[in-house]
Design a protein around this motif. Sequence first.
Motif, mmCIF file in Angstrom:
data_model
loop_
_atom_site.group_PDB
_atom_site.id
_atom_site.type_symbol
_atom_site.label_atom_id
_atom_site.label_comp_id
_atom_site.label_asym_id
_atom_site.label_seq_id
_atom_site.Cartn_x
_atom_site.Cartn_y
_atom_site.Cartn_z
ATOM 1 N N MET A 69 -22.822 64.151 0.753
ATOM 2 C CA MET A 69 -23.585 63.264 -0.116
ATOM 3 C C MET A 69 -22.663 62.644 -1.168
ATOM 4 S SD MET A 69 -27.051 63.976 -2.233
ATOM 5 C CE MET A 69 -26.326 64.894 -3.557
ATOM 6 N N LEU A 70 -21.794 63.475 -1.759
ATOM 7 C CA LEU A 70 -20.907 62.971 -2.790
ATOM 8 C C LEU A 70 -19.946 61.937 -2.226
ATOM 9 C CD1 LEU A 70 -20.022 66.308 -4.594
ATOM 10 C CD2 LEU A 70 -21.861 64.697 -5.081
ATOM 11 N N TYR A 71 -19.415 62.216 -1.027
ATOM 12 C CA TYR A 71 -18.384 61.352 -0.461
ATOM 13 C C TYR A 71 -18.955 60.050 0.075
ATOM 14 C CZ TYR A 71 -15.192 65.173 -1.160
ATOM 15 O OH TYR A 71 -14.417 66.149 -1.727
ATOM 16 N N SER A 72 -20.186 60.079 0.557
ATOM 17 C CA SER A 72 -20.803 58.829 1.016
ATOM 18 C C SER A 72 -20.978 57.870 -0.148
ATOM 19 C CB SER A 72 -22.161 59.120 1.682
ATOM 20 O OG SER A 72 -23.055 59.687 0.751
ATOM 21 N N HIS A 73 -21.307 58.405 -1.324
ATOM 22 C CA HIS A 73 -21.410 57.558 -2.503
ATOM 23 C C HIS A 73 -20.048 56.989 -2.890
ATOM 24 C CE1 HIS A 73 -25.384 59.467 -3.186
ATOM 25 N NE2 HIS A 73 -25.635 58.303 -3.739
ATOM 26 N N CYS A 74 -19.015 57.800 -2.710
ATOM 27 C CA CYS A 74 -17.664 57.319 -3.028
ATOM 28 C C CYS A 74 -17.314 56.107 -2.174
ATOM 29 C CB CYS A 74 -16.636 58.429 -2.792
ATOM 30 S SG CYS A 74 -16.697 59.757 -4.004
ATOM 31 N N GLN B 78 -14.327 76.004 -11.414
ATOM 32 C CA GLN B 78 -14.604 75.837 -9.989
ATOM 33 C C GLN B 78 -14.815 74.366 -9.650
ATOM 34 O OE1 GLN B 78 -17.842 78.258 -8.588
ATOM 35 N NE2 GLN B 78 -17.331 77.948 -6.444
ATOM 36 N N ILE B 79 -15.446 73.622 -10.551
ATOM 37 C CA ILE B 79 -15.653 72.182 -10.320
ATOM 38 C C ILE B 79 -14.309 71.477 -10.168
ATOM 39 C CG2 ILE B 79 -16.456 70.036 -11.388
ATOM 40 C CD1 ILE B 79 -18.764 71.627 -12.590
ATOM 41 N N LYS B 80 -13.348 71.879 -10.980
ATOM 42 C CA LYS B 80 -12.015 71.264 -10.908
ATOM 43 C C LYS B 80 -11.397 71.459 -9.532
ATOM 44 C CE LYS B 80 -7.692 71.087 -13.536
ATOM 45 N NZ LYS B 80 -6.926 71.681 -14.666
ATOM 46 N N GLN B 81 -11.673 72.609 -8.918
ATOM 47 C CA GLN B 81 -11.167 72.874 -7.573
ATOM 48 C C GLN B 81 -11.993 72.130 -6.522
ATOM 49 O OE1 GLN B 81 -11.617 77.109 -7.596
ATOM 50 N NE2 GLN B 81 -9.660 77.499 -8.621
ATOM 51 N N ILE B 82 -13.302 72.060 -6.734
ATOM 52 C CA ILE B 82 -14.211 71.471 -5.751
ATOM 53 C C ILE B 82 -13.934 69.991 -5.529
ATOM 54 C CG2 ILE B 82 -16.638 70.799 -5.381
ATOM 55 C CD1 ILE B 82 -17.397 73.479 -6.667
ATOM 56 N N ILE B 83 -13.694 69.265 -6.613
ATOM 57 C CA ILE B 83 -13.554 67.809 -6.480
ATOM 58 C C ILE B 83 -12.307 67.416 -5.687
ATOM 59 C CG2 ILE B 83 -14.923 67.250 -8.520
ATOM 60 C CD1 ILE B 83 -12.404 67.051 -10.135
ATOM 61 N N ALA B 84 -11.429 68.391 -5.441
ATOM 62 C CA ALA B 84 -10.244 68.121 -4.619
ATOM 63 C C ALA B 84 -10.440 68.538 -3.166
ATOM 64 C CB ALA B 84 -9.039 68.859 -5.200
ATOM 65 N N LEU B 85 -11.633 69.073 -2.830
ATOM 66 C CA LEU B 85 -11.870 69.578 -1.475
ATOM 67 C C LEU B 85 -12.212 68.463 -0.497
ATOM 68 C CD1 LEU B 85 -14.080 72.738 -2.172
ATOM 69 C CD2 LEU B 85 -11.656 72.689 -1.554
ATOM 70 N N PRO B 86 -11.847 68.625 0.774
ATOM 71 C CA PRO B 86 -12.338 67.703 1.812
ATOM 72 C C PRO B 86 -13.819 67.978 2.080
ATOM 73 C CG PRO B 86 -11.030 69.456 2.801
ATOM 74 C CD PRO B 86 -10.899 69.619 1.305
ATOM 75 N N PRO B 87 -14.542 67.034 2.685
ATOM 76 C CA PRO B 87 -15.987 67.173 2.880
ATOM 77 C C PRO B 87 -16.405 68.452 3.600
ATOM 78 C CG PRO B 87 -15.301 64.916 3.329
ATOM 79 C CD PRO B 87 -14.049 65.704 3.111
ATOM 80 N N ASN C 135 -18.958 71.104 1.989
ATOM 81 C CA ASN C 135 -20.241 71.419 2.615
ATOM 82 C C ASN C 135 -20.431 72.939 2.722
ATOM 83 O OD1 ASN C 135 -22.690 70.494 3.946
ATOM 84 N ND2 ASN C 135 -21.818 71.391 5.806
ATOM 85 N N GLU C 136 -19.368 73.650 3.075
ATOM 86 C CA GLU C 136 -19.439 75.112 3.185
ATOM 87 C C GLU C 136 -19.713 75.731 1.813
ATOM 88 O OE1 GLU C 136 -16.593 78.895 4.527
ATOM 89 O OE2 GLU C 136 -15.954 76.826 4.892
ATOM 90 N N LEU C 137 -19.063 75.201 0.795
ATOM 91 C CA LEU C 137 -19.278 75.723 -0.551
ATOM 92 C C LEU C 137 -20.718 75.499 -1.008
ATOM 93 C CD1 LEU C 137 -16.943 75.648 -3.542
ATOM 94 C CD2 LEU C 137 -19.231 74.681 -3.845
ATOM 95 N N LEU C 138 -21.253 74.312 -0.730
ATOM 96 C CA LEU C 138 -22.633 74.016 -1.126
ATOM 97 C C LEU C 138 -23.621 74.891 -0.360
ATOM 98 C CD1 LEU C 138 -22.536 70.112 -1.410
ATOM 99 C CD2 LEU C 138 -22.448 71.794 -3.259
#
Length: 299
Positions: free
Chosen positions: A1-6, A86-95, A99-102
């Motif tokens: 969802m985040l990446y589609s908006h990007c 954790q957010i700082k790490q998450i925003i650098a993750l591939p989709p 998705n696994e984290l969510l």
Amino acid sequence: MLYSHCKVYSNYRVKQRGEKMQRLSIGEMSKLSNVSIQTLRYYDQIGLFKPAFVDNSSGYRYYNIDQLFYLDIVKYLRHLELPLKQIKQIIALPPAQLNELLENRSSLIDAKIAQLLEIKQALKHQQQQITTQLKQATRPLGQVYHSHEAKQLLLQKNSPTDLTPLAKPDKEVRLLTQQLERSQAVASLQYGFAFPLKDYRSLSALTYSKLVMPVYRKLELDPEFELYELPATEWLAISFKWSTDTYLEHYQKLLAAYQKEFKTLTDQTDVYEISVPITYSVTGNSEFITELKIPLYHR
């Protein structure tokens, strides 16, 4: 969802190519994003969300207009109650990893919801317990009465063979609360015992067969514990202020009323002893109202 908006937002930026990017002061960014200036400064300090440009002479921070979307991502993840580290790490993750984290986060939320529902059940049960106490306060103590109760789930354990009303049961009762803690369940403020319906002539002869405590859901238990569901039924009961001096007197009064109504005793019936504190103050005296009750579902 985040990446589609990007992706959508990147198309917007392509359309702006060649044009001068609009810059926002920290105050303007704060108003547009509904994030305080203090928080924006903190995000910059920890490297989570940095301004596009800092004026070296004034120290003023400026943000590009397209950074609003990325700040929305941070706000979204904060809404999921994720820590900033954790957010700082998450925003650098591939989709795929995101998705696994969510998905893991969703499982944690489900577990939290189940825990909150159990707490709600415990609150409801405690309200019912206090309501029962208030009703008992309107009854003359030492009088036999009939009552009707809904079905109830009990955690129970075999009692030591020498445990009687003359003993201090605190260590044995603690075994029940420890089991609830191991099962990650809410402990009850109510506990009690069960013993066979017989004509006892002394308290030393009245030995408990079970330790019992109300619970609010099915549990994973150690082998020496079990769950027992008391059906909804009518009870014959008597309440009194706990005292070993008058316990047997009250039990004999209840037993006489039972025999008068049903003539004979049955080995299939247990008597339940449930005690509730008169006060919940930790500095008060340990005084209890005890209810002895005999289920009538066998009749």
